[in-house]
Design a protein around this motif. Structure first.
Motif, short mmCIF file in Angstrom:
data_model
loop_
_atom_site.label_atom_id
_atom_site.label_comp_id
_atom_site.label_asym_id
_atom_site.label_seq_id
_atom_site.Cartn_x
_atom_site.Cartn_y
_atom_site.Cartn_z
N ARG A 1 0.81 -1.17 -0.04
CA ARG A 1 -0.10 -0.06 0.09
C ARG A 1 0.81 1.44 0.01
O ARG A 1 1.60 1.34 0.76
N GLU A 2 0.83 2.01 -1.04
CA GLU A 2 1.64 3.32 -1.18
C GLU A 2 0.77 4.79 -1.22
O GLU A 2 -0.52 4.55 -1.59
N GLU A 3 1.37 5.56 -0.75
CA GLU A 3 0.63 6.80 -0.84
C GLU A 3 1.15 7.60 -1.92
O GLU A 3 2.46 7.70 -2.46
N VAL A 4 0.22 8.29 -2.70
CA VAL A 4 0.29 9.14 -3.82
C VAL A 4 -0.82 10.16 -3.73
O VAL A 4 -1.72 10.11 -3.23
N ILE A 5 -0.30 11.34 -4.24
CA ILE A 5 -1.02 12.53 -3.99
C ILE A 5 -1.42 12.87 -5.58
O ILE A 5 -0.93 12.70 -6.50
N PHE A 6 -2.81 13.28 -5.36
CA PHE A 6 -3.72 13.43 -6.65
C PHE A 6 -4.34 14.59 -6.32
O PHE A 6 -4.73 15.09 -5.37
N PRO A 7 -4.48 15.12 -7.56
CA PRO A 7 -5.31 16.59 -7.58
C PRO A 7 -6.84 16.15 -7.33
O PRO A 7 -7.51 15.14 -7.80
N LYS A 8 -7.53 16.78 -6.68
CA LYS A 8 -8.99 16.90 -6.23
C LYS A 8 -9.75 16.72 -7.49
O LYS A 8 -10.84 15.68 -7.13
N GLU A 9 -9.68 17.42 -8.52
CA GLU A 9 -10.55 17.13 -9.66
C GLU A 9 -10.38 15.86 -10.51
O GLU A 9 -11.05 15.62 -11.35
N LYS A 10 -9.52 15.29 -10.14
CA LYS A 10 -9.07 14.03 -10.85
C LYS A 10 -9.37 12.68 -10.13
O LYS A 10 -9.56 11.72 -10.88
N VAL A 11 -10.03 12.67 -8.76
CA VAL A 11 -10.39 11.48 -8.07
C VAL A 11 -11.70 11.42 -7.56
O VAL A 11 -12.15 12.88 -7.14
N SER A 12 -12.31 10.61 -7.42
CA SER A 12 -13.81 10.80 -6.90
C SER A 12 -13.47 10.52 -5.25
O SER A 12 -13.18 9.60 -4.76
N ILE A 13 -13.92 11.70 -4.77
CA ILE A 13 -13.85 11.88 -3.17
C ILE A 13 -15.19 11.48 -2.58
O ILE A 13 -16.20 12.36 -2.70
N ILE A 14 -15.66 10.31 -2.11
CA ILE A 14 -16.93 10.05 -1.80
C ILE A 14 -17.03 10.04 -0.06
O ILE A 14 -16.61 9.43 0.55
N GLU A 15 -18.03 10.88 0.30
CA GLU A 15 -18.31 11.01 1.69
C GLU A 15 -19.43 10.18 2.00
O GLU A 15 -20.47 10.21 1.48
N ASN A 16 -19.65 9.45 3.26
CA ASN A 16 -20.76 8.63 3.85
C ASN A 16 -21.72 9.84 3.87
O ASN A 16 -21.59 10.65 4.92
N PRO A 17 -22.95 9.36 3.53
CA PRO A 17 -24.08 10.32 3.71
C PRO A 17 -24.59 10.04 5.23
O PRO A 17 -25.32 11.08 5.50
N PHE A 18 -24.13 9.00 5.84
CA PHE A 18 -24.49 9.16 7.15
C PHE A 18 -23.45 9.25 8.37
O PHE A 18 -23.10 8.65 9.20
N TYR A 19 -22.40 10.04 7.83
CA TYR A 19 -21.30 10.31 8.41
C TYR A 19 -21.71 10.91 9.92
O TYR A 19 -21.01 10.38 10.95
N ALA A 20 -22.58 11.90 10.19
CA ALA A 20 -22.97 12.15 11.44
C ALA A 20 -23.37 10.91 12.33
O ALA A 20 -23.19 11.09 13.64
#
Length: 420
Positions: free
Chosen positions: A161-180
């Motif tokens: 497992r490796e860490e890579v830096i991506f631009p935000k506009e190129k990756v899908s950042i998905i947040e849990n709708p039930f986060y709260a």
């Protein structure tokens, strides 16, 4: 294939030591377990939350996510046969199918609260412009920057497992709708996990093998000499119990033993049950959904309140990041589809099929495909939206057949032009 051809081209994995799978080849690092598997990191693996996450993720993965073409009213027209649709439906990467990627996405999102689906193999550098996604994976966001994110993802070439830096506009950042409800430090799920951990601590203490008893000696213990004498007596009883086959010890007739390991009533179990029911209600889940006894109305409510928000969060973010503005303007989109016949009892299917075909909602072949039957090829009426219970005019049938023939001829002519 003839016997000679079998000798020339045949191959067996267990024969031919000079084949492509020799023992001395370096295949990289080896593991006893699958290294890219989802591992819970917030204490969820030791609680009932694991079963809830797994149930939701499996139900989310049952839905089809496709790269489609829509009309001007955002209505589905056809699937787009490209590499992105291939990743979503067939093979996401060398380790996962499209369905496995969707399940991984849902489970990781519920556990972490916010995850990223990143393109791994593309035809060009993702920062240079428009690109085609050949493979994608789910990654954990480890660092947040103003316009970039650092993502930890599995590298199938190194096995790490490796860490890579991506631009935000190129990756899908998905947040849990039930986060709260599930991921906040003071959420219902977090409080339930703390209660379960306390309950586990109490169970371990009660089952630790301690006798929890008090020995009353026939003399007053106030001087140091008496304390030493009492300590020797206690050690003597411990040695007798530990060295005895059946755990039997003897005492003096003047000594009195009081047993303390009686069950102490507490409301921990009631609190766990209370928080479990609260979590179920806040997420739109019932116990009948977990054990598979829910009726159609309960499942419909579950899909509307729980599964649909998660699928919408995934598809909308993929549409926003993996499709360019030009593609979206041209009618490209990412949508999810649910088979309405999966939860329908067999006794009701015939009535529903008659209604949808009679009211020209679905064709006969579409209904047959929904239950896994082959389409009828020889009958052109099976692909038309007509009421089969009414007799159709002969002119309409002949006109439909002529239109079908003209459509086929036009399609063949287009193929000939494209092939040169």
């Amino acid at each position: 294939m003839s016997f000679l051809e079998n000798l020339q081209h045949g191959w067996n994995a267990f024969l031919g030591r000079d084949g492509p799978y020799r023992d001395y080849r370096n295949y990289g690092e080896a593991y006893f377990t699958r290294p890219d598997r989802v591992h819970f990191t917030r204490g969820h693996e030791r609680s009932i939350i694991t079963a809830v996450f797994n149930r939701i993720a499996v139900d989310v993965a049952q839905q089809d996510i496709r790269h489609v073409k829509v009309d001007k009213d955002d209505r589905y027209e056809a699937d787009v046969k490209d590499s992105l649709n291939y990743c979503l439906s067939v093979e996401a990467n060398i380790d996962q199918t499209g369905r496995a990627l969707l399940q991984d996405t849902a489970m990781s999102m519920l556990d972490e609260g916010c995850i990223a689906v990143v393109p791994i193999d593309t035809d060009i550098d993702i920062e240079t412009g428009s690109y085609k996604i050949e493979s994608m994976r789910v990654g954990k966001i480890t660092q947040w920057y103003p316009r970039h994110v650092k993502v930890e993802a599995y590298n199938d070439r190194t096995g790490h497992r490796e860490e890579v830096i991506f631009p935000k506009e190129k990756v899908s950042i998905i947040e849990n709708p039930f986060y709260a409800v599930m991921n906040e430090p003071s959420s219902t799920a977090s409080r339930l996990i703390r209660k379960l951990n306390l309950l586990d601590t109490i169970d371990e203490k009660n089952s630790s093998g301690k006798l929890d008893m008090i020995i009353q000696l026939p003399y007053i213990i106030k001087t140091p000499a008496r304390r030493q004498q009492a300590e020797r007596r206690r050690n003597d009883i411990e040695v007798q119990l530990s060295s005895s086959k059946y755990g039997i010890a003897y005492t003096d007739g003047t000594e009195k033993i009081t047993q303390l390991n009686r069950s102490i009533d507490n409301n921990m179990v009631e609190q766990v049950e209370y928080f479990t029911e609260m979590l179920y209600s806040q997420m739109g889940i019932t116990q009948s959904i977990m054990d598979g006894t829910a009726d159609e109305n309960v499942m419909q409510n579950y899909y509307s309140r729980t599964i649909e928000p998660i699928l919408s969060a995934i598809t909308e973010e993929m549409k926003r990041k993996f499709l360019t503005k030009t593609a979206r303007t041209q009618g490209h989109s990412i949508m999810f589809f649910r088979n309405p016949f999966k939860l329908m009892p067999i006794a009701e299917f015939a009535e529903v099929a008659d209604k949808v075909t009679r009211n020209c909602i679905m064709t006969s072949n579409e209904v047959r495909q929904g239950i896994g039957l082959k389409p009828v090829v020889g009958d052109p009426q099976a692909d038309r939206l007509v009421n089969n219970n009414l007799s159709q005019p002969k002119e309409a049938l002949e006109g439909a057949e002529t239109a079908e023939i003209d459509k086929n001829l036009v399609g063949k002519k287009v193929e000939e032009i494209q092939n040169g």
